[in-house]
Design a protein around this motif. Structure first.
Motif, PDB file in Angstrom:
ATOM      1  N   LYS A  45       0.877  -1.378   0.091  1.00 37.55           N
ATOM      2  CA  LYS A  45       0.115  -0.106   0.095  1.00 37.55           C
ATOM      3  C   LYS A  45       0.879   1.180   0.051  1.00 37.55           C
ATOM      4  CE  LYS A  45      -4.020  -2.207   0.451  1.00 37.55           C
ATOM      5  NZ  LYS A  45      -4.883  -2.486  -0.644  1.00 37.55           N
ATOM      6  N   SER A  46       0.144   2.237  -0.314  1.00 36.89           N
ATOM      7  CA  SER A  46       0.859   3.631  -0.400  1.00 36.89           C
ATOM      8  C   SER A  46       1.227   4.017   0.769  1.00 36.89           C
ATOM      9  CB  SER A  46       0.245   4.724  -1.031  1.00 36.89           C
ATOM     10  OG  SER A  46       0.647   5.982  -0.863  1.00 36.89           O
ATOM     11  N   SER A  47       2.431   4.060   1.464  1.00 36.97           N
ATOM     12  CA  SER A  47       2.712   4.710   2.528  1.00 36.97           C
ATOM     13  C   SER A  47       2.773   6.113   2.996  1.00 36.97           C
ATOM     14  CB  SER A  47       3.978   4.215   3.239  1.00 36.97           C
ATOM     15  OG  SER A  47       5.027   4.534   2.472  1.00 36.97           O
ATOM     16  N   ASN A  48       2.778   6.979   1.800  1.00 40.30           N
ATOM     17  CA  ASN A  48       2.781   8.745   1.946  1.00 40.30           C
ATOM     18  C   ASN A  48       2.058   9.240   0.995  1.00 40.30           C
ATOM     19  OD1 ASN A  48       3.367  11.237   2.499  1.00 40.30           O
ATOM     20  ND2 ASN A  48       5.402  10.849   2.837  1.00 40.30           N
ATOM     21  N   PRO A  49       0.699   9.164   1.081  1.00 43.87           N
ATOM     22  CA  PRO A  49       0.024   9.797   0.037  1.00 43.87           C
ATOM     23  C   PRO A  49       0.072  11.293  -0.147  1.00 43.87           C
ATOM     24  CG  PRO A  49      -1.454   9.269   1.852  1.00 43.87           C
ATOM     25  CD  PRO A  49      -0.123   8.738   2.322  1.00 43.87           C
ATOM     26  N   VAL A  50       0.514  11.989   1.069  1.00 44.72           N
ATOM     27  CA  VAL A  50       0.896  13.435   0.921  1.00 44.72           C
ATOM     28  C   VAL A  50       2.082  13.697  -0.174  1.00 44.72           C
ATOM     29  CG1 VAL A  50       1.469  15.352   2.011  1.00 44.72           C
ATOM     30  CG2 VAL A  50      -0.109  13.981   3.083  1.00 44.72           C
ATOM     31  N   PHE A  51       3.156  12.956   0.091  1.00 46.91           N
ATOM     32  CA  PHE A  51       4.170  12.795  -0.905  1.00 46.91           C
ATOM     33  C   PHE A  51       3.658  12.587  -2.326  1.00 46.91           C
ATOM     34  CE2 PHE A  51       7.191  10.629  -3.532  1.00 46.91           C
ATOM     35  CZ  PHE A  51       8.094  11.355  -3.459  1.00 46.91           C
ATOM     36  N   GLU A  52       2.869  11.656  -2.353  1.00 41.81           N
ATOM     37  CA  GLU A  52       2.267  11.337  -4.047  1.00 41.81           C
ATOM     38  C   GLU A  52       1.675  12.525  -4.444  1.00 41.81           C
ATOM     39  OE1 GLU A  52       0.015   7.832  -4.094  1.00 41.81           O
ATOM     40  OE2 GLU A  52       1.329   6.829  -2.672  1.00 41.81           O
ATOM     41  N   THR A  53       0.710  13.123  -3.932  1.00 40.29           N
ATOM     42  CA  THR A  53      -0.056  14.320  -4.257  1.00 40.29           C
ATOM     43  C   THR A  53       0.871  15.306  -4.586  1.00 40.29           C
ATOM     44  OG1 THR A  53      -1.950  13.439  -3.045  1.00 40.29           O
ATOM     45  CG2 THR A  53      -1.875  15.813  -3.679  1.00 40.29           C
ATOM     46  N   LYS A  54       1.813  15.806  -3.624  1.00 41.32           N
ATOM     47  CA  LYS A  54       2.758  16.978  -3.977  1.00 41.32           C
ATOM     48  C   LYS A  54       3.569  16.218  -5.117  1.00 41.32           C
ATOM     49  CE  LYS A  54       6.606  18.936  -1.397  1.00 41.32           C
ATOM     50  NZ  LYS A  54       7.545  18.825  -0.513  1.00 41.32           N
ATOM     51  N   LYS A  55       4.041  15.149  -5.347  1.00 39.90           N
ATOM     52  CA  LYS A  55       5.049  14.942  -6.401  1.00 39.90           C
ATOM     53  C   LYS A  55       4.077  15.143  -7.857  1.00 39.90           C
ATOM     54  CE  LYS A  55       7.853  11.578  -8.413  1.00 39.90           C
ATOM     55  NZ  LYS A  55       8.472  10.229  -8.087  1.00 39.90           N
ATOM     56  N   SER A  56       3.000  14.706  -7.713  1.00 41.73           N
ATOM     57  CA  SER A  56       2.222  14.667  -8.967  1.00 41.73           C
ATOM     58  C   SER A  56       1.932  16.181  -9.312  1.00 41.73           C
ATOM     59  CB  SER A  56       0.693  14.194  -8.734  1.00 41.73           C
ATOM     60  OG  SER A  56       0.142  14.334  -9.914  1.00 41.73           O
ATOM     61  N   MET A  57       1.719  17.155  -8.341  1.00 42.71           N
ATOM     62  CA  MET A  57       1.221  18.438  -8.604  1.00 42.71           C
ATOM     63  C   MET A  57       2.523  19.250  -8.885  1.00 42.71           C
ATOM     64  SD  MET A  57      -1.277  19.285  -5.280  1.00 42.71           S
ATOM     65  CE  MET A  57      -1.243  21.119  -5.578  1.00 42.71           C
ATOM     66  N   GLN A  58       3.812  18.893  -8.502  1.00 45.27           N
ATOM     67  CA  GLN A  58       4.977  19.520  -8.819  1.00 45.27           C
ATOM     68  C   GLN A  58       5.087  19.423 -10.289  1.00 45.27           C
ATOM     69  OE1 GLN A  58       7.817  18.628  -6.004  1.00 45.27           O
ATOM     70  NE2 GLN A  58       7.585  20.531  -4.825  1.00 45.27           N
ATOM     71  N   VAL A  59       5.156  18.051 -10.737  1.00 49.81           N
ATOM     72  CA  VAL A  59       5.476  17.584 -12.181  1.00 49.81           C
ATOM     73  C   VAL A  59       4.550  18.436 -13.028  1.00 49.81           C
ATOM     74  CG1 VAL A  59       5.506  15.851 -13.799  1.00 49.81           C
ATOM     75  CG2 VAL A  59       6.427  15.586 -11.664  1.00 49.81           C
ATOM     76  N   SER A  60       3.314  18.429 -12.955  1.00 48.55           N
ATOM     77  CA  SER A  60       2.297  19.104 -13.571  1.00 48.55           C
ATOM     78  C   SER A  60       2.516  20.547 -13.784  1.00 48.55           C
ATOM     79  CB  SER A  60       0.876  18.903 -13.158  1.00 48.55           C
ATOM     80  OG  SER A  60      -0.099  19.619 -13.839  1.00 48.55           O
ATOM     81  N   LYS A  61       3.076  21.218 -12.695  1.00 49.28           N
ATOM     82  CA  LYS A  61       3.383  22.531 -12.657  1.00 49.28           C
ATOM     83  C   LYS A  61       4.671  23.114 -13.477  1.00 49.28           C
ATOM     84  CE  LYS A  61       1.228  23.719  -8.227  1.00 49.28           C
ATOM     85  NZ  LYS A  61       1.668  24.251  -6.711  1.00 49.28           N
ATOM     86  N   VAL A  62       5.574  22.015 -13.506  1.00 47.71           N
ATOM     87  CA  VAL A  62       6.675  22.140 -14.239  1.00 47.71           C
ATOM     88  C   VAL A  62       6.508  22.155 -15.684  1.00 47.71           C
ATOM     89  CG1 VAL A  62       8.831  21.139 -15.089  1.00 47.71           C
ATOM     90  CG2 VAL A  62       8.206  21.311 -12.512  1.00 47.71           C
ATOM     91  N   MET A  63       5.318  21.187 -16.085  1.00 47.04           N
ATOM     92  CA  MET A  63       4.961  21.188 -17.404  1.00 47.04           C
ATOM     93  C   MET A  63       4.325  22.661 -18.034  1.00 47.04           C
ATOM     94  SD  MET A  63       5.696  18.172 -18.615  1.00 47.04           S
ATOM     95  CE  MET A  63       7.011  18.068 -17.266  1.00 47.04           C
ATOM     96  N   GLY A  64       3.785  23.228 -17.033  1.00 46.26           N
ATOM     97  CA  GLY A  64       3.198  24.560 -17.257  1.00 46.26           C
ATOM     98  C   GLY A  64       4.495  25.692 -17.750  1.00 46.26           C
ATOM     99  N   LEU A  65       5.371  25.439 -16.714  1.00 47.69           N
ATOM    100  CA  LEU A  65       6.595  26.483 -16.778  1.00 47.69           C
ATOM    101  C   LEU A  65       7.201  26.226 -18.360  1.00 47.69           C
ATOM    102  CD1 LEU A  65       8.229  26.424 -13.456  1.00 47.69           C
ATOM    103  CD2 LEU A  65       6.514  28.015 -14.450  1.00 47.69           C
ATOM    104  N   VAL A  66       7.402  24.894 -18.606  1.00 46.36           N
ATOM    105  CA  VAL A  66       7.720  24.649 -20.132  1.00 46.36           C
ATOM    106  C   VAL A  66       7.224  25.245 -21.247  1.00 46.36           C
ATOM    107  CG1 VAL A  66       8.282  22.815 -21.753  1.00 46.36           C
ATOM    108  CG2 VAL A  66       8.770  22.201 -19.464  1.00 46.36           C
TER     109      VAL A  66
END
Length: 686
Positions: A45-66
């Motif tokens: 099971k996922s042991s750190n859902p906060v980390f998962e959500t944070k990571k997903s949001m950051q990658v998406s934001k980086v795509m916006g900067l590109v």
């Protein structure tokens, strides 16, 4: 603390050269897996859902900067150079089994057609005796594997103890799963929901238009089987609505459809789509082949309104896309996870696969399944559990070395349960026939599946690029989707549409949407009798005895029958399948934990006639009232799909399946893992 993405934006704004900006972006992305090591706990099971959500949001934001800094094309080129990929080349065998004599370390690969097979295991083919001799040192471990032995027994039998699945069930842990529980593969054989030969007629349908809705489609198997069973000279218009509310399910199928419709070379398209669907590792041509596909989906576009709504697949077919920003973010993030250095590595993917599929604490569960298998099939299945690749057993696989991020979560854990199997979604008789036609043996069960999927995808991709076909893909709640269509809110789908077939999978189970809501939402959207007298809604009840408080009193399951009822079922089973009943001479046959006893017990439900309990269940769940409101009625005889596993279309609903024999018996009772409580129901307009 300052938002790191905002800091990145500020840094990019101060740089003047695009090359410096690209370098900064790549460095940022490589450093984003803050934890360094992957923690795979025993449950998967996922042991750190906060980390998962944070990571997903950051990658998406980086795509916006590109996009913001005008770096789209240069960023794509930089990704290609970062992957250290060879130039695109032809991948694995497509049409016929190749010789199994290869060794990457020795720089050896024989690409001749395999015309002989190892007589010891019949798992690997060779072009000649000399190639077989040269490969023996590598092959002998598999050829002489203990799982292949006729004397093989599960460990719990050899250790004379109760298996874990008995102990844990008795302790109240029924229904326990191991893994992350994401349903990415079908667990019932693919349906042709038109079944023209028993309905409209094959020749009559050649010029007929059809509208089909797959309301909770899971994967593409039912869509592919339905399209592939249309007549070759089909000239009508085919309108397919495919929907699921799981973002990863939608993303996977969007990607597979776009690969099949976009990669010019059909062989390459098929190879890459097959492995995205079923393998933990993808071909090493993945990045250069997939970038043009991702470019069509415009993943770097941060504005949802500017993303493509329609993709064309040839002169006649198109795909309408109606998905939420959240689903698009999953698509972008997962693509990034599989592309960037520092993301999902082969070692991490192997670790995640092993922790689920080969967990030591689950050995009894694996070996319970192995009890019913032939020796070579046990070896082949164990190989798949260890390496996660759908490929011929002895086939060249060194090129399958890029982790498939479409089977993993943001924290790099495998989505699948350890009970997941690629076989469960297909007609295994047809799978074995395809293997034979392409030069492999039925022992090489994954080779057979590989060639079967190739042939099915080839037919589908050719029809996708030539038939007049409109596919509308969405990610809505199943009940909401019906309202959205009527309100003209689904791209490319007219509000006036009605359907020739509606397939709702098992969302009729109470754990999901439930019977009443499904019928009330979708029943009125069937075509009436004047438009098409064969129009039907198909639902699957998989869990009905397990979620019904009256199951025991209505004798819905074998264990609720009592001594007398169990005796009757046992007597029926013994008369039909005497070879599966433990007898003197079987190892440890008197023990309730013997392997032969387990094989029998797992199939007894096949001889339990539970239709009276099932119809009481439907009534108890409001079927009568829901049917009246929806203007539909349940068919007394199914005309699209057999009502029970082992029965046939047109069988009475209250009759036991006929005696299974030969290959059908082995497939149904050993390979595919049914509970035999599954029930298909069909509703037509009243």
């Amino acid at each position: 603390m300052t938002d790191p993405v905002k800091r990145l934006d500020s840094t990019l704004s101060q740089l003047t050269k695009d090359e410096d900006k690209i370098s900064t972006l790549l460095s940022f992305l490589k450093s984003k897996d803050d934890r360094g090591t992957i923690d795979l706990n025993s449950s998967g099971k996922s042991s750190n859902p906060v980390f998962e959500t944070k990571k997903s949001m950051q990658v998406s934001k980086v795509m916006g900067l590109v996009q913001k800094h005008g770096l789209n094309e240069k960023f794509k080129s930089a990704l290609l150079s970062q992957t250290d990929m060879p130039k695109p080349r032809a991948t694995s065998p497509v049409d016929h089994l190749e010789c199994g004599n290869w060794n990457v370390n020795a720089g050896r690969r024989c690409t001749k057609v395999a015309s002989k097979v190892c007589s010891g295991c019949r798992l690997v083919g060779y072009c000649s005796q000399s190639c077989q001799n040269e490969h023996w040192s590598a092959h002998k471990r598999d050829c002489k594997h203990t799982l292949k032995s006729k004397d093989w027994r599960p460990r719990w039998v050899l250790e004379r103890r109760s298996p874990d699945f008995i102990v844990k069930n008795n302790s109240g842990n029924k229904g326990m799963v191991f893994g992350m529980g994401r349903s990415l593969w079908g667990n019932m054989p693919a349906l042709d929901i038109l079944n023209l030969k028993d309905n409209e007629g094959i020749s009559q349908a050649a010029n007929q238009d059809f509208s089909l809705a797959f309301v909770a489609f899971g994967d593409l198997r039912n869509i592919i089987r339905t399209v592939n069973e249309l007549p070759e000279n089909y000239r009508g218009s085919l309108n397919l609505i495919i929907n699921d509310n799981d973002p990863m399910v939608v993303c996977r199928n969007l990607l597979i459809l776009t690969i099949l419709g976009s990669i010019p070379d059909v062989d390459d398209a098929i190879e890459h789509a097959l492995h995205v669907w079923y393998s933990v590792f993808l071909p090493d041509t993945w990045i250069p082949k997939i970038l043009p596909v991702l470019h069509r989906l415009d993943l770097l576009q941060p504005d949802p309104e500017k993303r493509p709504r329609t993709l064309s697949f040839g002169p006649h077919s198109k795909l309408n896309i109606s998905v939420s920003p959240d689903t698009h973010e999953v698509l972008t993030t997962t693509a990034a996870s599989g592309s960037f250095v520092g993301g999902l590595t082969p070692a991490v993917a192997n670790n995640a696969l092993f922790s689920v599929m080969m967990a030591p604490e689950r050995v009894d569960y694996r070996e319970r399944y192995y009890c019913g298998l032939e020796g070579s099939h046990r070896v082949a299945f164990q190989e798949w559990r260890q390496f996660g690749i759908v490929n011929p057993f002895g086939g060249f696989n060194a090129h399958l070395n890029k982790p498939n991020s479409w089977l993993f979560g943001p924290d790099h854990k495998l989505y699948l349960n350890d009970s997941a199997s690629p076989f469960q979604g297909w007609d295994m008789n047809a799978v074995f026939e395809a293997g034979k036609a392409h030069g492999t043996t039925r022992e090489d069960i994954f080779g057979c599946l590989y060639f079967y999927l190739k042939s099915q995808l080839r037919t589908f991709v050719n029809r996708l690029r030539s038939f007049n076909m409109t596919i509308s893909l969405s990610d809505k709640d199943a009940v909401d989707l019906a309202s959205l269509i009527r309100n003209d809110e689904i791209a490319g789908v007219p509000s006036s549409i009605t359907f020739d077939r509606i397939e709702v999978s098992n969302i009729v189970d109470v754990e999901y949407v439930g019977l009443e809501k499904v019928l009330e939402a979708w029943g009125p959207m069937l075509k009436d009798k004047q438009e098409n007298k064969h129009a039907v809604l198909v639902g699957l009840f998989m869990n009905w005895p397990l979620s019904w408080d009256k199951a025991d009193s209505m004798k819905a399951t074998l264990e609720s029958l009592g001594k007398a009822g169990n005796g009757e079922v046992m007597e029926t089973f013994q008369s039909m399948y005497p070879d599966l009943v433990p007898k003197p001479g079987d190892f440890d046959f008197m023990s309730p934990n013997s392997a032969s006893m387990m094989k029998m017990m797992s199939n007894l439900e096949l001889c339990h006639e539970n239709s009276k309990a099932f119809y009481t269940y439907l009534k108890d769940k409001g079927a009568d009232e829901a049917e009246k409101k929806a203007g539909v009625r349940m068919r007394k005889v199914n005309q699209v799909v057999a009502p029970r596993i082992g029965s046939t279309v047109g069988s009475p609903l209250n009759v036991l399946p006929q005696k299974l024999t030969g290959e059908e018996k082995y497939i149904t009772m050993a390979l595919q893992g049914f509970t035999f409580q599954e029930r298909y129901v069909e509703w037509e307009r009243a």
